[in-house]
Design a protein around this motif. Structure first.
Motif, PDB file in Angstrom:
ATOM      1  N   ASP A   1     -23.957   0.240  12.485  1.00 46.53           N
ATOM      2  CA  ASP A   1     -22.958  -0.526  11.744  1.00 46.53           C
ATOM      3  C   ASP A   1     -22.892  -0.184  10.257  1.00 46.53           C
ATOM      4  N   PRO A   2     -24.039   0.029   9.571  1.00 43.25           N
ATOM      5  CA  PRO A   2     -23.944   0.386   8.154  1.00 43.25           C
ATOM      6  C   PRO A   2     -23.148   1.665   7.908  1.00 43.25           C
ATOM      7  N   TYR A   3     -23.177   2.595   8.848  1.00 45.48           N
ATOM      8  CA  TYR A   3     -22.430   3.837   8.692  1.00 45.48           C
ATOM      9  C   TYR A   3     -20.934   3.624   8.881  1.00 45.48           C
ATOM     10  N   LEU A   4     -20.564   2.573   9.602  1.00 42.62           N
ATOM     11  CA  LEU A   4     -19.162   2.280   9.895  1.00 42.62           C
ATOM     12  C   LEU A   4     -18.574   1.240   8.947  1.00 42.62           C
ATOM     13  N   ARG A   5     -19.420   0.659   8.086  1.00 43.10           N
ATOM     14  CA  ARG A   5     -18.983  -0.415   7.208  1.00 43.10           C
ATOM     15  C   ARG A   5     -17.775  -0.046   6.341  1.00 43.10           C
ATOM     16  N   PRO A   6     -17.694   1.162   5.758  1.00 42.48           N
ATOM     17  CA  PRO A   6     -16.507   1.485   4.951  1.00 42.48           C
ATOM     18  C   PRO A   6     -15.207   1.391   5.739  1.00 42.48           C
ATOM     19  N   LEU A   7     -15.251   1.701   7.038  1.00 41.69           N
ATOM     20  CA  LEU A   7     -14.051   1.596   7.859  1.00 41.69           C
ATOM     21  C   LEU A   7     -13.656   0.137   8.055  1.00 41.69           C
ATOM     22  N   TYR A   8     -14.657  -0.722   8.288  1.00 35.30           N
ATOM     23  CA  TYR A   8     -14.380  -2.153   8.401  1.00 35.30           C
ATOM     24  C   TYR A   8     -13.797  -2.689   7.084  1.00 35.30           C
ATOM     25  N   ASP A   9     -14.359  -2.265   5.963  1.00 26.58           N
ATOM     26  CA  ASP A   9     -13.896  -2.751   4.667  1.00 26.58           C
ATOM     27  C   ASP A   9     -12.417  -2.429   4.456  1.00 26.58           C
ATOM     28  N   ALA A  10     -12.026  -1.202   4.774  1.00 24.37           N
ATOM     29  CA  ALA A  10     -10.622  -0.804   4.624  1.00 24.37           C
ATOM     30  C   ALA A  10      -9.732  -1.613   5.563  1.00 24.37           C
TER      31      ALA A  10
ATOM     32  N   GLY B   1     -11.162  16.402   0.393  1.00 25.84           N
ATOM     33  CA  GLY B   1     -11.172  16.138  -1.037  1.00 25.84           C
ATOM     34  C   GLY B   1     -12.336  15.252  -1.425  1.00 25.84           C
ATOM     35  N   PRO B   2     -12.550  15.087  -2.728  1.00 29.11           N
ATOM     36  CA  PRO B   2     -13.706  14.319  -3.213  1.00 29.11           C
ATOM     37  C   PRO B   2     -13.542  12.821  -3.010  1.00 29.11           C
ATOM     38  N   ALA B   3     -14.608  12.092  -3.292  1.00 26.50           N
ATOM     39  CA  ALA B   3     -14.601  10.634  -3.173  1.00 26.50           C
ATOM     40  C   ALA B   3     -13.540  10.034  -4.083  1.00 26.50           C
ATOM     41  N   GLY B   4     -12.920   8.958  -3.614  1.00 24.43           N
ATOM     42  CA  GLY B   4     -11.972   8.235  -4.438  1.00 24.43           C
ATOM     43  C   GLY B   4     -10.549   8.731  -4.380  1.00 24.43           C
ATOM     44  N   THR B   5     -10.251   9.699  -3.498  1.00 25.51           N
ATOM     45  CA  THR B   5      -8.896  10.244  -3.428  1.00 25.51           C
ATOM     46  C   THR B   5      -8.039   9.548  -2.378  1.00 25.51           C
ATOM     47  N   GLY B   6      -8.574   8.528  -1.724  1.00 23.86           N
ATOM     48  CA  GLY B   6      -7.776   7.728  -0.800  1.00 23.86           C
ATOM     49  C   GLY B   6      -7.603   8.322   0.579  1.00 23.86           C
ATOM     50  N   LYS B   7      -8.447   9.283   0.943  1.00 20.36           N
ATOM     51  CA  LYS B   7      -8.296   9.963   2.239  1.00 20.36           C
ATOM     52  C   LYS B   7      -8.352   8.978   3.409  1.00 20.36           C
ATOM     53  N   THR B   8      -9.413   8.192   3.448  1.00 14.99           N
ATOM     54  CA  THR B   8      -9.620   7.258   4.559  1.00 14.99           C
ATOM     55  C   THR B   8      -8.687   6.059   4.450  1.00 14.99           C
ATOM     56  N   TYR B   9      -8.539   5.534   3.258  1.00 19.05           N
ATOM     57  CA  TYR B   9      -7.757   4.315   3.060  1.00 19.05           C
ATOM     58  C   TYR B   9      -6.299   4.518   3.474  1.00 19.05           C
ATOM     59  N   LEU B  10      -5.701   5.636   3.055  1.00 23.98           N
ATOM     60  CA  LEU B  10      -4.303   5.891   3.394  1.00 23.98           C
ATOM     61  C   LEU B  10      -4.132   6.151   4.891  1.00 23.98           C
ATOM     62  N   ALA B  11      -5.096   6.859   5.484  1.00 23.80           N
ATOM     63  CA  ALA B  11      -5.040   7.087   6.933  1.00 23.80           C
ATOM     64  C   ALA B  11      -5.110   5.760   7.672  1.00 23.80           C
TER      65      ALA B  11
ATOM     66  N   ILE C   1       0.858  -1.185   0.000  1.00 24.85           N
ATOM     67  CA  ILE C   1       0.000   0.000   0.000  1.00 24.85           C
ATOM     68  C   ILE C   1       0.892   1.232   0.000  1.00 24.85           C
ATOM     69  N   CYS C   2       0.703   2.087  -0.986  1.00 28.03           N
ATOM     70  CA  CYS C   2       1.546   3.273  -1.133  1.00 28.03           C
ATOM     71  C   CYS C   2       0.722   4.401  -1.750  1.00 28.03           C
ATOM     72  N   PRO C   3       1.214   5.635  -1.703  1.00 29.55           N
ATOM     73  CA  PRO C   3       0.504   6.713  -2.400  1.00 29.55           C
ATOM     74  C   PRO C   3       0.469   6.435  -3.895  1.00 29.55           C
ATOM     75  N   LYS C   4      -0.537   6.975  -4.560  1.00 31.04           N
ATOM     76  CA  LYS C   4      -0.679   6.762  -5.998  1.00 31.04           C
ATOM     77  C   LYS C   4      -0.631   8.061  -6.791  1.00 31.04           C
TER      78      LYS C   4
END
Length: 337
Positions: free
Chosen positions: A200-209, A149-159, A125-128
């Motif tokens: 839980d549905p609101y937190l699901r993206p965090l679990y997915d990452a 920033g907008p959706a898809g910029t990796g804000k949550t995933y990289l954090a 996992i690295c910056p893109k």
């Protein structure tokens, strides 16, 4: 790796330049070319040069400028490959876009070679993008970082990747992942189940990452032992979080009071990352966004960086980038040229 411009040929009255790129082995060559040569085809199409593979070498043919650009691009990508990472089509596409638009100061190796975390499945996992690289460096250097920033910029995933890396390195004792449970067109009270099942549905993206970085069994053990905690923002009230990596996601949906409450939970030895998209606020009409207010209040503090990501940092399907731009033009017609 070695690269040399070999010759100039007269073709149909125009000078055609040829450059040759030598690759150390077939494994590196395959990594550079991509799946079914998809990287190679993209480079040829976007930079208007022909590339011919011969054993462990690439021959670039075309106009002088096109060959020079393609040669420099391949040089960067080969440095990434020789550093042990096979660039994906999305990563190659980004570097090609930068080269095509004249932004050749972007170095592929400095971005893609910055491995934040190797997941339990072996994924690096690295910056893109250049913006994501700035974001990662900001998180490394500051105790509190805002990423907008907008959706898809990796804000949550990289954090999340940096939080898991810090946990593995034992520089922090636990990871706290939180987001506000704000209805986006539906009401919590009408959702089935108890309060945990409702949020839980609101937190699901965090679990997915999280599950993308740690195997399911390890993730579950960490959650059961409270080493990793995924909770609604309301659960943060009254706590002081020491030696923790804390991520507040979807921060545009916090109220001003919630944002102040959250920021004052930060304890000694902790790092806080706040992410959000100010173009997607789901708060009731007339309610000020805590993220927008924090941006006005805290941007004068030099120790608190605000990293702005844009459509250029979108790493999802290329159509997502076009959708974001289309909405920006529709909502801000005065910005159109």
């Amino acid at each position: 790796m070695s690269i040399s411009v070999k010759t100039e040929l007269e073709v149909s009255g125009e000078v055609e330049t040829e450059a040759q790129v030598f690759v150390k082995d077939t494994h590196s060559l395959r990594a550079l070319l991509g799946h079914y040569d998809e990287n190679l085809r993209l480079i040829e199409k976007e930079l208007h040069a022909r590339i011919v593979t011969r054993e462990n070498s690439l021959h670039i043919l075309g106009g002088k400028e096109q060959v020079e650009r393609t040669k420099n691009l391949l040089s960067q990508l080969l440095a990434v490959v020789e550093g042990g990472k096979a660039p994906s089509l999305e990563e190659v596409s980004y570097i090609v876009d930068q080269t095509r638009t004249g932004n050749e100061s972007v170095e592929a190796r400095s971005i893609f070679g910055d491995v934040i975390l190797v997941s339990d499945r072996g994924k690096k996992i690295c910056p893109k993008t250049e913006g994501q690289k700035r974001y990662v460096e900001a998180v490394r250097g500051a105790d509190l970082v805002f990423s907008i920033g907008p959706a898809g910029t990796g804000k949550t995933y990289l954090a999340m990747a940096m939080a898991v890396a810090a946990l593995k390195a034992k520089t922090i004792a636990r990871v706290i992942l939180t987001r506000p449970a704000v209805e986006a067109g539906e009401r919590l009270g009408f959702l089935p189940g108890d309060i945990q099942e409702k949020v839980d549905p609101y937190l699901r993206p965090l679990y997915d990452a999280l599950y993308d970085m740690l195997d399911a069994d390890k993730s579950q053990r960490y959650i059961e032992r409270r080493i990793i905690e995924v909770a609604p923002l309301a659960y943060m009230r009254g706590r002081t979080l020491n030696d923790s990596f804390i991520i507040l996601d979807e921060a545009q949906n916090t109220t001003a009071a919630q944002m102040k409450m959250f920021l004052t939970r930060m304890g000694f030895g902790s790092k806080v990352v706040v992410t959000g998209d100010v173009t997607q606020i789901d708060l009731p009409k007339g309610t000020n966004s805590g993220l927008k207010e924090a941006q006005k209040i805290l941007n004068r503090i030099p120790e608190v960086p605000f990293v702005e990501l844009t459509d250029r940092d979108v790493v999802r399907h290329k159509l997502v980038q076009k959708i974001i731009l289309a909405y920006e033009e529709y909502e801000n017609p005065e910005k159109e040229t």
